[in-house]
Design a protein around this motif. Structure first.
Motif, PDB file in Angstrom:
ATOM      1  N   GLY A 432      -0.942 -12.611  23.556  1.00 28.49           N
ATOM      2  CA  GLY A 432      -1.640 -11.331  23.503  1.00 28.49           C
ATOM      3  C   GLY A 432      -1.584 -10.769  22.097  1.00 28.49           C
ATOM      4  O   GLY A 432      -1.183 -11.459  21.152  1.00 28.49           O
ATOM      5  N   ARG A 433      -1.983  -9.520  21.957  1.00 28.57           N
ATOM      6  CA  ARG A 433      -1.956  -8.947  20.612  1.00 28.57           C
ATOM      7  C   ARG A 433      -1.689  -7.449  20.664  1.00 28.57           C
ATOM      8  O   ARG A 433      -2.291  -6.740  21.468  1.00 28.57           O
ATOM      9  N   VAL A 434      -0.763  -6.999  19.834  1.00 28.87           N
ATOM     10  CA  VAL A 434      -0.510  -5.578  19.673  1.00 28.87           C
ATOM     11  C   VAL A 434      -0.858  -5.255  18.228  1.00 28.87           C
ATOM     12  O   VAL A 434      -0.129  -5.641  17.312  1.00 28.87           O
ATOM     13  N   PRO A 435      -1.983  -4.590  18.014  1.00 31.75           N
ATOM     14  CA  PRO A 435      -2.399  -4.385  16.622  1.00 31.75           C
ATOM     15  C   PRO A 435      -1.536  -3.328  15.931  1.00 31.75           C
ATOM     16  O   PRO A 435      -1.337  -2.234  16.465  1.00 31.75           O
ATOM     17  N   THR A 436      -1.023  -3.673  14.777  1.00 30.96           N
ATOM     18  CA  THR A 436      -0.264  -2.741  13.943  1.00 30.96           C
ATOM     19  C   THR A 436      -1.110  -2.431  12.716  1.00 30.96           C
ATOM     20  O   THR A 436      -2.156  -3.036  12.513  1.00 30.96           O
ATOM     21  N   LYS A 437      -0.609  -1.506  11.910  1.00 30.10           N
ATOM     22  CA  LYS A 437      -1.322  -1.215  10.657  1.00 30.10           C
ATOM     23  C   LYS A 437      -1.449  -2.502   9.840  1.00 30.10           C
ATOM     24  O   LYS A 437      -2.502  -2.810   9.283  1.00 30.10           O
ATOM     25  N   GLU A 438      -0.329  -3.210   9.781  1.00 28.22           N
ATOM     26  CA  GLU A 438      -0.304  -4.447   9.011  1.00 28.22           C
ATOM     27  C   GLU A 438      -1.376  -5.418   9.532  1.00 28.22           C
ATOM     28  O   GLU A 438      -2.115  -6.031   8.766  1.00 28.22           O
ATOM     29  N   TRP A 439      -1.452  -5.509  10.863  1.00 30.94           N
ATOM     30  CA  TRP A 439      -2.419  -6.429  11.453  1.00 30.94           C
ATOM     31  C   TRP A 439      -3.836  -6.032  11.052  1.00 30.94           C
ATOM     32  O   TRP A 439      -4.647  -6.866  10.678  1.00 30.94           O
ATOM     33  N   HIS A 440      -4.111  -4.731  11.113  1.00 30.14           N
ATOM     34  CA  HIS A 440      -5.440  -4.259  10.756  1.00 30.14           C
ATOM     35  C   HIS A 440      -5.741  -4.526   9.288  1.00 30.14           C
ATOM     36  O   HIS A 440      -6.855  -4.901   8.937  1.00 30.14           O
ATOM     37  N   ARG A 441      -4.718  -4.318   8.427  1.00 29.90           N
ATOM     38  CA  ARG A 441      -4.937  -4.530   6.996  1.00 29.90           C
ATOM     39  C   ARG A 441      -5.396  -5.957   6.730  1.00 29.90           C
ATOM     40  O   ARG A 441      -6.255  -6.195   5.908  1.00 29.90           O
ATOM     41  N   THR A 442      -4.787  -6.920   7.420  1.00 30.64           N
ATOM     42  CA  THR A 442      -5.154  -8.314   7.137  1.00 30.64           C
ATOM     43  C   THR A 442      -6.362  -8.770   7.942  1.00 30.64           C
ATOM     44  O   THR A 442      -7.023  -9.714   7.551  1.00 30.64           O
ATOM     45  N   ASN A 443      -6.646  -8.101   9.060  1.00 28.83           N
ATOM     46  CA  ASN A 443      -7.690  -8.643   9.921  1.00 28.83           C
ATOM     47  C   ASN A 443      -8.972  -7.815  10.022  1.00 28.83           C
ATOM     48  O   ASN A 443      -9.985  -8.342  10.458  1.00 28.83           O
ATOM     49  N   SER A 444      -8.906  -6.527   9.694  1.00 31.00           N
ATOM     50  CA  SER A 444     -10.131  -5.727   9.818  1.00 31.00           C
ATOM     51  C   SER A 444     -10.897  -5.787   8.510  1.00 31.00           C
ATOM     52  O   SER A 444     -10.290  -5.787   7.437  1.00 31.00           O
ATOM     53  N   PRO A 445     -12.206  -5.788   8.594  1.00 31.33           N
ATOM     54  CA  PRO A 445     -13.023  -5.944   7.381  1.00 31.33           C
ATOM     55  C   PRO A 445     -12.776  -4.840   6.334  1.00 31.33           C
ATOM     56  O   PRO A 445     -12.800  -5.107   5.140  1.00 31.33           O
ATOM     57  N   HIS A 446     -12.499  -3.615   6.781  1.00 32.80           N
ATOM     58  CA  HIS A 446     -12.294  -2.539   5.805  1.00 32.80           C
ATOM     59  C   HIS A 446     -10.859  -2.047   5.818  1.00 32.80           C
ATOM     60  O   HIS A 446     -10.580  -0.895   5.499  1.00 32.80           O
ATOM     61  N   GLY A 447      -9.939  -2.887   6.221  1.00 33.30           N
ATOM     62  CA  GLY A 447      -8.542  -2.488   6.227  1.00 33.30           C
ATOM     63  C   GLY A 447      -8.232  -1.535   7.375  1.00 33.30           C
ATOM     64  O   GLY A 447      -9.034  -1.361   8.298  1.00 33.30           O
TER      65      GLY A 447
END
Lengths: 641, 372
Positions: A432-447
């Motif tokens: 599964g996945r629990v999105p953290t800030k860190e996760w978003h920084r590396t995986n979301s297009p705009h951080g």
């Protein structure tokens, strides 16, 4: 020096004589010994030579592997979910077969076994490749066996063997949890041949058959047989002469795996979801983490998958859009509102509830000029945690997420076991996945953006959980705070029924929440079903108190125009979730229902969950009732003891 | 005295060509036999390996034959001590195969020091009796010291555990003691003691698998797969050879892989199957010639040490031949003992060649080295 040598070498007259005598003794001894050996050769080679010659050249000694019966897989009530049945399998042994008229033999085989031309061609190919034994057909009828046996002389190199065949009495029910058997591939053999696997062996695929392969599989025995050049077994005397009593090493049967599953409950589930094409249901005992049911749909029928799988069957499964081979109970999806327990726990533990008392829902939440909508357009008004759970209010949780941010939410999600494997070690369990800030920084297009947390708190955005994770998390709430490891196997037994190994329940961690927090969450879950306005109030029953939480996970972002689920393309419809436990005061069962693209949680998934719970508890009650007194049976006169 | 080249010339003229012919014949049979058996093991050519070992062995034999054996005699205790030291090394750093720690890994070769012990015991026993000054036949008291020396080495072999080799070493020693001369009362007492100690040895001295082998031997029809199976198949191989054998490479028992270890301990089963009774007679005849030649060399030795070495070498071959052939024909329990010059294996080949080198040495120095 010279003198010593003189006396020592030739020695005195007397000693020289003694030495001479002893040389004679030695020569005599050598001769006698060689005479005995020669006599032995005379006996073996001249006197019994013809006998041994026949033994060695007119006969072939062959070792046949005796397959060990595979261990059974048993449910918690002793019902067998996977067992063995003897099957007559026909093989061709090329080293004999090739010496005779192969065309004629094949033609006969084709006639007796109704083989297709393609099948005959395949056999020919494998015979030419000199595979040690070519399986021709599994599970032949007794009539076919009789025909083959009667015409044995015209079928050199054809052999019928009785081989334990795997059967799954519950068919497709529980196929993912149980798995199925398949012939080892050449690639497998490279890896497995040191462990005694040979071509034609079967190995567990998927589910328990796979993860408990070493336990279930016994060790094969040997049947050493004397056969003549046609492969026909020789008589007793011949066999005795050649190989004495070293004929058989009995196979060691595999061990039985006793699961915590409830076969009857699995069947109930199968019935309950019959109208839905795709989904998963996990039922467990919150008191010890025992899995009562691990169900995924659609499945395969392991009975038709074990053995020779027809290419049609395989194609049907491969082309099925609902991915039958995927075990959805351990695969991650958007959890939707069932994930709100994470936000609720965070709110209570971080003190937001105490500060504000109540949060008011006006149907939407403003953040950075963007309006996050509640599912209820008109709004829910002022709510506490329990109320927010009861109505599944989105605005309440937006407000929490806004204040706490992704990382604090993630912290609580981890407490509940989200974002990591539960350790069931079955079917490539997803973490599964629990999105953290860190996760978003590396995986979301705009951080990372603050608004992300508003989506994740609802179990949307990038949050992914498996039905098993959800069931275990609710189990931890139900039992007062212990998050268990899922326990699907309770013990291993040998073929005599003696327990060899036990798997006791194991607590993974405690939630570490305040009692008041747990009480408030439980209160909310109670109200969902039992109080007016709860999302599943329609399913309230008078005789049983059930707590639960619905979830409707949007697969597609809500557009400006709302479209009813039934009007959407199937793949765009929402996932329906419902997690419930009962009885509310002292829970004995947790059920997580996930119906893929089925629509609303409270309308679709909730009835399934409640149906399953009721049926289980009724069965429990029935089983607990004392049986009517049995009349004393007359003693049997058999020798059963 | 003459110059060294003269000495060499004299030595070479005294090489025992009879012995050399016997060695050549047996070695040739061994290689040919393995070539035939190789049909059962695809790819790996043991016979070429064996030929290589044979040539290396001949070289080592030649070198050993050149060194005056009285130098070897002088170094006897050091040689024995070194062999025992190697056995200690085996105990500490040995390579374990099939549950026994018998080998030192030299990288290119697994060395088996217990093989060297066989040679060392011949040398040390010969030296001891050469030096000892007893009057008349030996009594029990006279045997305490040499027996203690030999046992100090054998003990490590028993620990390994290598029952076969320890019995061979003790056998060689027994032959040499017998040759030295013993009181018949002492022989009787030793025989009795041996008989009494057998059960103790069985129950306390043997590992379970060794006990199994003895049991398998005593009751061939019991269901100990492996040990007895092997013997039974080897017996069928021998028997089916009949008078003339099935012909080279046509031994079905061996070629179809029914006889395990048909290259090493059971190599003679292949010979017996493919060349029959006549083939076995030929082989036995060559072995007998070798034994008689060894005794003849012994009786012509210039001193007691040389005579004892001759008897020791004869005993080494004799025990190997009898135990091996006894075991492959089902007359004795299976212990891992090779058939000299026939069985495949570097350690065995080198040991036998060392022993033959000693024998050759004794023969070449039966007379003082004077030019004619």
């Amino acid at each position: 020096m010279a003198k010593t040598q003189q006396t020592r070498s030739a020695a005195g007259r007397g000693e020289k004589e003694g030495a001479g005598k002893r040389y004679l003794w030695l020569v005599g001894l050598f001769f006698v010994a060689f005479l005995v050996i020669t006599a032995r050769f005379w006996y073996l080679q001249i006197m019994r030579g013809d006998e041994y010659w026949r033994a060695s050249s007119n006969n072939i000694i062959r070792d046949m592997d005796l397959r060990a019966p595979r261990g059974n897989i048993i449910d918690r009530n002793g019902k067998v979910m996977a067992e063995n049945r003897p099957s007559f399998d026909v093989f061709v042994l090329p080293h004999i077969f090739n010496k005779y008229d192969t065309k004629q033999t094949l033609a006969l085989l084709q006639r007796y076994l109704h083989l297709s031309d393609q099948e005959v061609k395949n056999i020919e190919k494998r015979v030419q490749a000199k595979v040690a034994q070519v399986p021709v057909r599994r599970d032949v009828t007794r009539r076919a066996v009789a025909a083959l046996e009667a015409d044995k002389l015209r079928l050199p190199g054809v052999e019928v063997r009785v081989i334990p065949h795997r059967v799954y009495p519950y068919n497709q029910v529980g196929a993912h949890a149980l798995g199925y058997m398949a012939e080892v591939s050449s690639k497998d053999l490279l890896r497995l041949s040191p462990y005694g696997y040979t071509r034609g062996d079967y190995i567990g695929r998927m589910g328990l058959e796979r993860s408990f392969e070493e336990v279930l599989r016994g060790s094969p025995g040997i049947d050493r047989r004397v056969v003549d050049v046609r492969g026909i077994p020789q008589g007793e005397a011949e066999t005795q002469f050649l190989i004495g009593d070293y004929r058989k090493i009995a196979p060691v049967p595999g061990r039985d795996v006793v699961t915590t599953l409830d076969a009857e409950l699995m069947e109930t589930i199968d019935q309950a979801v019959r109208d839905y094409p795709s989904g998963a249901v996990v039922a467990l005992d919150p008191r010890d983490g025992s899995i009562l049911a691990l169900y995924s749909k659609p499945g395969i029928n392991p009975n038709s998958w074990t053995g020779r799988l027809s290419s049609m069957e395989k194609r049907r499964v491969d082309n099925n859009p609902f991915t039958p081979m995927l075990d959805k109970s351990v695969n991650a999806y958007f959890p939707g509102s069932v994930y709100k327990i994470v936000g609720a726990a965070a709110a209570l533990e971080e003190g937001i509830e105490e500060v504000d008392g109540e949060i008011t829902c006006h149907g939407g939440y403003m953040l950075g000029g963007r309006r996050f909508r509640c599912w209820k357009r008109g709004g829910h008004g002022p709510l506490d945690v329990a109320g927010a759970m009861q109505h599944s209010c989105d605005v309440y949780f937006y407000s929490i997420a806004d204040r706490l941010g992704s990382d604090v939410l993630a912290e609580y999600a981890y407490k509940f076991g989200f974002g990591e494997q539960t350790g069931i070690s079955l079917n490539n369990e997803s973490a599964g996945r629990v999105p953290t800030k860190e996760w978003h920084r590396t995986n979301s297009p705009h951080g990372y953006q603050h608004g992300f947390s508003l989506n994740t708190v609802l179990g949307q955005g990038n949050t992914m959980s498996t039905p098993l994770q959800v069931a275990l998390a609710y189990g931890a709430i139900a039992n007062g705070g212990d998050l268990y490891y899922p326990r699907i196997v309770s013990e291993i037994r040998n073929s005599e029924g003696e327990t060899l190994f036990e798997y006791p329940p194991k607590v993974r961690r405690t939630l570490g929440l305040k009692d008041s927090t747990l009480a408030a969450i439980k209160d909310g879950l109670y109200k969902v079903v039992n109080e007016n306005g709860g999302t599943a109030y329609a399913l309230k029953s008078d005789d049983l108190e059930i707590s639960g939480k619905s979830g409707t996970a949007q697969v597609h972002a809500i557009g400006t125009v709302r479209v009813a689920n039934r009007d959407k393309a199937f793949q765009l419809r929402d996932h329906a979730w419902f997690v419930a436990y009962a009885p509310s005061k002292d829970p004995e069962i947790v059920v997580a229902v996930f119906l893929q693209h089925a629509g609303g949680g409270s309308t679709e998934a909730a009835p399934v969950a409640i149906n399953v719970i009721k049926s289980y508890l009724e069965n429990q009650k029935r089983a607990a009732q004392p049986l009517p007194a049995q009349p004393d049976l007359p003693p049997t006169d058999g020798d059963s003891d | 005295m003459q110059n060294p080249s003269d000495r060499l010339r004299i030595l070479v003229t005294r090489v025992d060509w009879v012995l050399m012919s016997i060695i050549g014949a047996l070695g040739g049979i061994g290689i040919f036999n393995l070539y035939s058996a190789a049909g059962a093991t695809d790819g790996f050519t043991v016979h070429t390996m064996q030929a290589a070992w044979f040539v290396v062995g001949l070289g080592i034999m030649a070198v050993l034959a050149m060194v005056d054996y009285r130098v070897i005699e002088r170094w006897a205790y050091i040689i024995f001590g070194s062999a025992v030291f190697l056995l200690v090394l085996v105990m500490l750093f040995g390579t374990e195969l099939n549950g026994s720690k018998r080998w030192l890994n030299l990288g290119f070769f697994l060395m088996q020091p217990s093989e060297l012990l066989k040679i060392a015991v011949i040398i040390v026993t010969a030296r001891y009796f050469h030096d000892s000054d007893h009057d008349g036949p030996l009594g029990l008291i006279d045997l305490i010291k040499p027996t203690a020396i030999v046992l100090s080495g054998v003990a490590f072999v028993i620990i390994q555990p290598d029952l076969g080799t320890s019995l061979i070493v003790l056998g060689i020693y027994a032959f040499m003691v017998f040759f030295e001369g013993m009181r018949w009362q002492s022989m009787l007492i030793i025989a009795l003691l041996t008989l009494i100690s057998l059960p103790f040895g069985y129950f306390f001295g043997m590992k379970e698998y060794q006990q199994d082998r003895v049991i398998a031997f005593l009751q061939i029809n019991d269901d100990h797969l492996g040990d007895s199976w092997q013997v039974r198949q080897s017996v069928i191989a021998f028997g089916s050879g009949r008078v003339w054998g099935k012909g080279s490479r046509d031994g079905t028992q061996i070629q179809q892989g029914f006889v395990p270890e048909h290259e090493t301990d059971f190599a003679s089963a292949n010979w017996g199957e493919e060349h029959g009774f006549m083939g076995m007679l030929l082989m036995l005849g060559l072995f007998m010639a070798l034994l008689l030649r060894a005794l003849w060399i012994s009786s012509n030795a210039r001193d007691r040490f040389g005579a004892q070495v001759g008897v020791g070498v004869a005993a080494l071959f004799f025990t190997h031949i009898v135990v091996n052939l006894g075991m492959v024909t089902g007359m004795l329990p299976v212990v891992g003992i090779t058939l000299p010059l026939i069985s495949y294996g570097g350690s065995s080949m080198l040991t036998m060649m060392l022993a033959l080198g000693l024998l050759l040495n004794v023969h070449m120095r039966r007379l003082p080295l004077v030019s004619r």
